[in-house]
Design a protein around this motif. Structure first.
Motif, mmCIF file in Angstrom:
data_model
loop_
_atom_site.group_PDB
_atom_site.id
_atom_site.type_symbol
_atom_site.label_atom_id
_atom_site.label_comp_id
_atom_site.label_asym_id
_atom_site.label_seq_id
_atom_site.Cartn_x
_atom_site.Cartn_y
_atom_site.Cartn_z
ATOM 1 N N UNK A 34 0.892 -1.202 -0.106
ATOM 2 C CA UNK A 34 -0.039 -0.059 0.061
ATOM 3 C C UNK A 34 0.911 1.246 -0.134
ATOM 4 N N UNK A 35 0.668 2.183 -0.944
ATOM 5 C CA UNK A 35 1.649 3.213 -1.166
ATOM 6 C C UNK A 35 1.394 4.419 0.133
ATOM 7 N N UNK A 36 2.250 5.086 0.516
ATOM 8 C CA UNK A 36 2.162 6.196 1.349
ATOM 9 C C UNK A 36 2.527 7.447 0.849
ATOM 10 N N UNK A 56 10.477 12.502 -16.277
ATOM 11 C CA UNK A 56 9.331 12.602 -17.181
ATOM 12 C C UNK A 56 8.616 11.289 -17.067
ATOM 13 N N UNK A 57 7.335 11.339 -16.662
ATOM 14 C CA UNK A 57 6.484 10.259 -16.334
ATOM 15 C C UNK A 57 7.159 9.048 -15.467
ATOM 16 N N UNK A 58 7.974 9.453 -14.541
ATOM 17 C CA UNK A 58 8.646 8.525 -13.876
ATOM 18 C C UNK A 58 8.292 9.081 -12.377
ATOM 19 N N UNK A 59 8.241 7.936 -11.375
ATOM 20 C CA UNK A 59 7.921 8.364 -9.701
ATOM 21 C C UNK A 59 8.599 7.470 -9.198
ATOM 22 N N UNK A 60 9.016 7.893 -7.773
ATOM 23 C CA UNK A 60 9.322 7.123 -6.597
ATOM 24 C C UNK A 60 8.143 6.759 -5.988
ATOM 25 N N UNK A 61 7.659 5.648 -5.681
ATOM 26 C CA UNK A 61 6.602 5.308 -4.882
ATOM 27 C C UNK A 61 6.933 4.736 -3.739
ATOM 28 N N UNK A 62 6.629 5.121 -2.438
ATOM 29 C CA UNK A 62 6.970 4.679 -1.130
ATOM 30 C C UNK A 62 5.811 4.221 -0.566
ATOM 31 N N UNK A 63 5.861 2.974 0.020
ATOM 32 C CA UNK A 63 4.851 2.293 0.927
ATOM 33 C C UNK A 63 5.024 1.331 1.572
ATOM 34 N N UNK A 64 4.203 0.518 2.361
ATOM 35 C CA UNK A 64 4.225 -0.483 3.184
ATOM 36 C C UNK A 64 4.161 -1.824 2.220
ATOM 37 N N UNK A 89 7.451 -3.761 6.092
ATOM 38 C CA UNK A 89 8.403 -2.769 6.046
ATOM 39 C C UNK A 89 8.195 -1.777 4.974
ATOM 40 N N UNK A 90 8.843 -0.557 5.074
ATOM 41 C CA UNK A 90 8.438 0.202 3.946
ATOM 42 C C UNK A 90 9.599 0.029 3.046
ATOM 43 N N UNK A 91 9.174 0.377 1.589
ATOM 44 C CA UNK A 91 9.922 0.068 0.491
ATOM 45 C C UNK A 91 9.577 1.101 -0.409
ATOM 46 N N UNK A 92 10.580 1.520 -1.222
ATOM 47 C CA UNK A 92 10.488 2.498 -2.472
ATOM 48 C C UNK A 92 10.629 1.818 -3.685
#
Length: 192
Positions: free
Chosen positions: A105-107, A114-122, A130-133
Motif C-alpha cells: 500500500x503506497x504512502x 518525465x512520467x517517472x515516480x518514486x513510490x514509497x509504501x508498506x 516494512x517500508x519500500x520504495x
C-alpha cells in the motif's frame, strides 16, 4: 458573512476533489507480477504470482497523486518447477497456510523525471511489514480499442532484501541472494 462563504467554498472544493478521483483496476490478462532471485551466485530464477489484484486511485491525469495498492495470493507462486513451487509455499519461505497474502500500500509519491515516480509504501511479506520504495514508469493512457474506455500503462521495478522480512532465513546468500528484484506492471482499466 465571509466565514460561511469560505466554509461553503471549502466544502465544494473538497467535494470536487473527491468526485474527480478515479479508480483504475489491473487488467490481469495484460499485467504481471514477477520476482527474480540469484541461485548459487551464478544463475537467476524467475517467478510470478498468477493470482493478484492491483488498484490505483488518482485525480490527476498524469497520476502524480496516485495511490497504489496490491495484493497477491502467495499460494499462486509459480516458477515453472512444481518441486520448487511446493518448497516455496512451505514454512521455509512463503508459509502460505500462515501468510496467505502479501500486500503493498503506497504512502507517498514523488516525481523522478518525465512520467517517472518514486513510490514509497508498506510491503507486508511473511507477516512482516516494512517500508519500500519502488520506481514507477507511467507509460501513458490510451483508448482501448476493445473496451472503448481509457487504459493506462505502468511499469514498476524495485529491489527488496529478503532478510528484512525473515524470508527464507534458513538459506544464506551463498545459496540464495539476499536481494530480490521485483517487476510488475501492465494495463489498468478505469473503473469509475
Amino acid at each position: 458573512m465571509k466565514k460561511p462563504l469560505i466554509i461553503l467554498a471549502a466544502a465544494l472544493l473538497m467535494q470536487t476533489a473527491v468526485f474527480a478521483q478515479s479508480t483504475w483496476k489491473a487488467d490481469k490478462a495484460h499485467s504481471h507480477v514477477k520476482f527474480t532471485i540469484t541461485h548459487l551466485a551464478v544463475s537467476d530464477v524467475d517467478g510470478t504470482f498468477t493470482d493478484f489484484d492491483a488498484n490505483i486511485v488518482a485525480a490527476k491525469p498524469d497520476f502524480s497523486d496516485a495511490k497504489f495498492s496490491f495484493t497477491a495470493n502467495t499460494a499462486s507462486v509459480n516458477t515453472e518447477n512444481d518441486m520448487r513451487d511446493k518448497h516455496l509455499k512451505s514454512a521455509d519461505f512463503f508459509d502460505v497456510d500462515k501468510f496467505p497474502t502479501m500486500t503493498f500500500t503506497s504512502t507517498d509519491i514523488k516525481p523522478a523525471g518525465t512520467n517517472k515516480y518514486k513510490v514509497t509504501g508498506n510491503l507486508t511479506l511473511h507477516g512482516v511489514t516494512k517500508p519500500v520504495t519502488l520506481d514507477v514508469l507511467y507509460r501513458g493512457t490510451i483508448t482501448n480499442p476493445m473496451t472503448k474506455g481509457p487504459d493506462a500503462g505502468f511499469k514498476v521495478t524495485g529491489t527488496i532484501k529478503r532478510s528484512d522480512f525473515g524470508f527464507g532465513s534458513k538459506y544464506g546468500s551463498p545459496m540464495l541472494s539476499d536481494e530480490v528484484e521485483l517487476s510488475a506492471g501492465g494495463e489498468f482499466l478505469k473503473a469509475n
